[in-house]
Design a protein around this motif. Structure first.
Motif, short mmCIF file in Angstrom:
data_model
loop_
_atom_site.label_atom_id
_atom_site.label_comp_id
_atom_site.label_asym_id
_atom_site.label_seq_id
_atom_site.Cartn_x
_atom_site.Cartn_y
_atom_site.Cartn_z
N GLY A 63 19.58 6.86 -11.77
CA GLY A 63 18.40 5.84 -12.02
C GLY A 63 18.70 4.75 -11.10
O GLY A 63 19.89 4.41 -10.89
N LEU A 64 17.46 3.96 -10.91
CA LEU A 64 17.53 2.63 -10.33
C LEU A 64 16.54 1.81 -11.30
O LEU A 64 15.80 2.20 -12.08
CB LEU A 64 16.82 2.84 -9.05
N THR A 65 17.06 0.39 -11.17
CA THR A 65 16.16 -0.59 -11.72
C THR A 65 15.74 -1.65 -10.88
O THR A 65 16.49 -2.01 -10.26
CB THR A 65 17.14 -1.35 -13.15
N LEU A 66 14.41 -2.16 -10.94
CA LEU A 66 13.63 -2.92 -10.01
C LEU A 66 13.39 -4.09 -10.61
O LEU A 66 12.33 -3.82 -11.66
CB LEU A 66 12.79 -2.30 -9.14
N ASP A 67 13.54 -5.23 -10.49
CA ASP A 67 12.84 -6.30 -10.97
C ASP A 67 11.84 -6.79 -10.00
O ASP A 67 11.82 -7.53 -8.92
CB ASP A 67 13.99 -7.62 -11.25
N ILE A 68 10.67 -6.23 -10.13
CA ILE A 68 9.35 -6.75 -9.29
C ILE A 68 8.53 -7.79 -9.65
O ILE A 68 7.24 -7.86 -9.33
CB ILE A 68 8.71 -5.45 -9.58
N THR A 69 9.16 -8.77 -10.49
CA THR A 69 8.48 -9.77 -10.81
C THR A 69 7.91 -10.79 -9.57
O THR A 69 8.86 -11.25 -8.56
CB THR A 69 9.21 -10.78 -11.97
N GLY A 70 6.69 -11.01 -9.43
CA GLY A 70 6.32 -11.53 -8.26
C GLY A 70 6.22 -10.97 -6.92
O GLY A 70 5.86 -11.52 -6.03
N SER A 71 6.31 -9.50 -6.95
CA SER A 71 6.37 -8.82 -5.77
C SER A 71 5.29 -7.58 -5.93
O SER A 71 4.96 -7.20 -4.60
CB SER A 71 7.72 -8.21 -5.32
N ALA A 72 4.68 -7.47 -6.86
CA ALA A 72 3.71 -6.28 -7.12
C ALA A 72 2.50 -6.59 -6.12
O ALA A 72 1.76 -5.56 -5.84
CB ALA A 72 3.40 -6.06 -8.64
N HIS A 73 1.96 -7.86 -6.14
CA HIS A 73 0.68 -8.06 -5.46
C HIS A 73 0.91 -7.81 -3.94
O HIS A 73 -0.17 -7.63 -3.36
CB HIS A 73 0.48 -9.59 -5.49
N LEU A 74 2.23 -7.90 -3.32
CA LEU A 74 2.28 -6.98 -1.94
C LEU A 74 1.94 -5.81 -1.65
O LEU A 74 1.51 -5.27 -0.63
CB LEU A 74 3.61 -7.38 -1.55
N PHE A 75 1.88 -4.97 -2.70
CA PHE A 75 1.23 -3.50 -2.90
C PHE A 75 -0.12 -3.50 -3.48
O PHE A 75 -0.54 -2.22 -3.58
CB PHE A 75 2.29 -2.71 -3.25
N GLY A 76 -0.76 -4.54 -3.90
CA GLY A 76 -2.22 -4.37 -4.61
C GLY A 76 -1.84 -4.67 -5.98
O GLY A 76 -2.35 -5.88 -6.32
N ASP A 77 -1.30 -4.08 -6.82
CA ASP A 77 -0.96 -4.40 -8.03
C ASP A 77 0.24 -3.54 -8.55
O ASP A 77 0.89 -2.81 -7.65
CB ASP A 77 -2.05 -4.27 -8.95
N GLU A 78 0.53 -3.62 -9.79
CA GLU A 78 1.65 -2.91 -10.28
C GLU A 78 1.45 -1.34 -10.23
O GLU A 78 2.41 -0.60 -9.78
CB GLU A 78 2.09 -3.30 -11.78
N ALA A 79 0.17 -1.11 -10.63
CA ALA A 79 0.05 0.46 -10.80
C ALA A 79 0.10 1.09 -9.25
O ALA A 79 0.63 2.30 -9.03
CB ALA A 79 -1.55 0.60 -11.47
N ALA A 80 -0.51 0.30 -8.22
CA ALA A 80 -0.54 0.71 -6.96
C ALA A 80 0.89 0.86 -6.52
O ALA A 80 1.43 1.81 -5.66
CB ALA A 80 -1.31 0.01 -6.16
N MET A 81 1.67 0.06 -6.80
CA MET A 81 3.12 0.09 -6.30
C MET A 81 4.01 1.22 -6.94
O MET A 81 4.47 1.94 -6.27
CB MET A 81 3.89 -1.33 -6.88
N ILE A 82 3.64 1.59 -8.33
CA ILE A 82 4.40 2.81 -8.75
C ILE A 82 3.82 3.76 -8.16
O ILE A 82 4.40 5.00 -7.96
CB ILE A 82 4.07 2.70 -10.38
N TYR A 83 2.58 4.37 -7.88
CA TYR A 83 1.91 5.32 -7.36
C TYR A 83 2.42 5.47 -5.95
O TYR A 83 2.68 6.46 -5.50
CB TYR A 83 0.30 5.07 -7.24
N ASP A 84 2.68 4.34 -5.24
CA ASP A 84 3.28 4.34 -3.87
C ASP A 84 4.55 5.07 -3.91
O ASP A 84 5.30 5.87 -3.17
CB ASP A 84 3.20 3.12 -3.13
N MET A 85 5.55 4.44 -4.94
CA MET A 85 6.73 5.01 -5.13
C MET A 85 6.75 6.57 -5.54
O MET A 85 7.40 7.02 -4.90
CB MET A 85 7.42 4.34 -6.53
N GLN A 86 5.71 6.94 -6.38
CA GLN A 86 5.73 8.19 -6.69
C GLN A 86 5.45 9.09 -5.46
O GLN A 86 6.15 10.26 -5.37
CB GLN A 86 4.97 8.64 -7.83
N GLN A 87 4.50 8.71 -4.53
CA GLN A 87 3.98 9.71 -3.40
C GLN A 87 5.26 9.68 -2.57
O GLN A 87 5.31 10.58 -1.87
CB GLN A 87 2.68 8.83 -3.10
N ARG A 88 5.88 8.71 -2.12
CA ARG A 88 6.67 8.70 -1.07
C ARG A 88 7.98 9.60 -1.64
O ARG A 88 8.64 10.43 -0.90
CB ARG A 88 7.17 7.24 -0.99
#
Length: 495
Positions: free
Chosen positions: A111-136
């Motif tokens: 597993g990996l642990t990511l501290d995305i505090t302050g970086s989620a807006h670069l992908f839209g929002d947190e849900a969009a970031m996690i969706y992008d992770m899952q798709q890739r």
């Protein structure tokens, strides 16, 4: 004047769990349709280490004995697990995850642990970031379960035990998870279930003092870490050290002496970095940029890892002499592309100049014909003459002084060549390689038996009686006699 108070933002942690990391790694390179499992020997038994979804649908599970798995699923494909390759693959995923945030750490072996505090807006929002992770990850053939929370422990619990990776109410979502989601050991989890404390919500509503007396402080620590009350750090991996130095020149140069002077200055800086880390360069790459933006490269492969600039500098001379400077060189870049840890050496008044000179000679010759083509003989653990040595590249091996032989051995060995004779004693007169020879002195016999455990078609049975024969014509030969099938052979010659 109004002085505002800076509000510290709430931490947002993403936990990525790869439940089929090992099997996904193998199946990405070699796809298999049907159930597949990796096996590993644990507790003196061959057990299932990791399996794909098709194998899980057949009722197989991790830790199951492989013999039982084959009985349940006869068409099961399997391979031995490679733990080191799995860890290397996880490090590759770690590097990929830094595209979302710079603060990424490992979470166990899968597993990996990511501290995305302050970086989620670069992908839209947190849900969009996690969706992008899952798709890739899905497109890459990697199974991943994400979890998003305000703490590392909470994100881990959601990734492993929840179907909703991004709940609106974090505490309510954690309360519905089993106590095993707190990353406690299996013995503590069973003891809590026997007391009727099956879910995290049961622990939240229970008095803390009895829990601390019964299970110690670790249980409450894990609970507070999951709820975000107790902070838990994420330790990112260190970037690998970069051993490179650069020099930009105000005016172009073209003379070999000027280039070597620049290489000298760069080597001093580079070797200081190498010496500080206790490593030495094995392969050096010198890049010379010309004014027309073309680059010339000089690669230097050393016979031994070094961080001694005066010794390395002369070895660059031949490569620099062959550089086409064009209209001039305005930049030099020197980098150690391969380094090795140097052993700790005790300072002594005894000089080691002989070995250093040999290493430098091997490096110079290797630059012309290749380091792999300069070889040395090393002793091997075998009493069979032709197997008592191995040939290895001199640059990648150390000389061994442990040449132990109970009897003298010839300097020149060759395949056995038959000669006339069928008596146990060496013949008085014989012909070998069109030469008529007469036996003078003879020493022996030395009986040698074959290594029956080795797959050698030339000698798998029978014995040989070896003799050292000095002929009157000056030849000193190594002969052997085969008693089981009386015959004489010549196999070697002494210098």
């Amino acid at each position: 004047m109004f002085v505002g108070t800076r509000i510290k933002p709430t931490r947002r942690i993403v936990s990525l769990w790869f439940p089929r990391l090992a099997s996904d790694r193998v199946l990405r390179a070699r796809p298999i349709n049907g159930p597949f499992a990796l096996t590993l020997i644990e507790r003196n038994a061959n057990r299932i280490y990791c399996l794909n979804k098709a194998a899980e649908h057949q009722g197989l599970h991790q830790g199951m004995p492989f013999s039982d798995a084959r009985a349940f699923c006869p068409d099961l494909h399997s391979m031995p697990a490679d733990i080191q390759a799995d860890q290397a693959f996880l490090l590759t995923l770690h590097r990929w995850a830094t595209r979302y945030c710079p603060w990424v750490g490992l979470e166990g072996d899968d597993g990996l642990t990511l501290d995305i505090t302050g970086s989620a807006h670069l992908f839209g929002d947190e849900a969009a970031m996690i969706y992008d992770m899952q798709q890739r990850l899905a497109r890459a053939g990697i199974t991943a379960r994400p979890g998003l929370g305000v703490s590392r422990g909470g994100a881990w619990a959601l990734a492993h035990y929840s179907d909703d990776p991004t709940p609106d109410d974090m505490q309510a979502a954690l309360a519905a998870l089993p106590v095993a989601a707190l990353r406690i050991d299996r013995k503590t989890g069973i003891a809590l279930q026997r007391l009727g404390l099956r879910f995290i919500g049961d622990l939240i509503t229970t008095e803390r003092a009895p829990l601390a007396r019964r299970f110690g402080p670790d249980l409450l620590l894990r609970l507070d870490q999951a709820l975000g009350v107790q902070p838990e750090n994420i330790t990112p991996l260190k970037d690998p050290p970069h051993y490179g130095v650069r020099m930009t020149l105000p005016e172009p140069i073209g003379l070999c002496a000027d280039v070597m002077a620049g290489v000298d200055r760069l080597l001093v800086q580079l070797c200081q970095k190498l010496a500080t880390d206790g490593v030495g360069a094995r392969v050096l790459l010198l890049t010379l940029r010309r004014v027309d933006q073309q680059a010339q490269e000089v690669e230097l492969r050393l016979a031994r890892a070094l961080n001694d600039a005066p010794r390395i500098l002369p070895l660059f001379q031949r490569g620099v002499d062959g550089v086409d400077a064009g209209f001039g060189i305005d930049q030099l870049h020197l980098m150690a592309t391969q380094v090795e840890t140097l052993p700790v050496q005790q300072t002594s008044h005894v000089s080691n100049g002989g070995k250093d000179q040999l290493d430098d000679l091997i490096t110079r010759l290797g630059a012309r014909i290749g380091l792999e083509n300069i070889q040395r003989f090393l002793p091997a653990d075998s009493h069979i003459p032709e197997r008592s040595f191995i040939i290895a590249p001199a640059a990648f091996s150390e000389p061994d002084d442990a040449w132990i032989a109970s009897q003298p051995r010839p300097t020149h060995l060759f395949p056995p060549e038959p000669i006339a004779g069928n008596t146990p004693q060496p013949p008085d007169h014989f012909r070998w390689r069109r030469m008529a020879l007469s036996t003078g002195r003879k020493y022996g016999p030395e009986r040698i038996t074959p290594e029956w455990w080795m797959a050698d078609e030339n000698w798998r049975a029978g014995v040989r009686d070896y003799w050292r024969v000095e002929t009157r014509q000056g030849r000193r030969l190594w002969l052997f006699f085969t008693p089981q099938n009386p015959a004489w052979f010549v196999q070697g010659e002494f210098a």
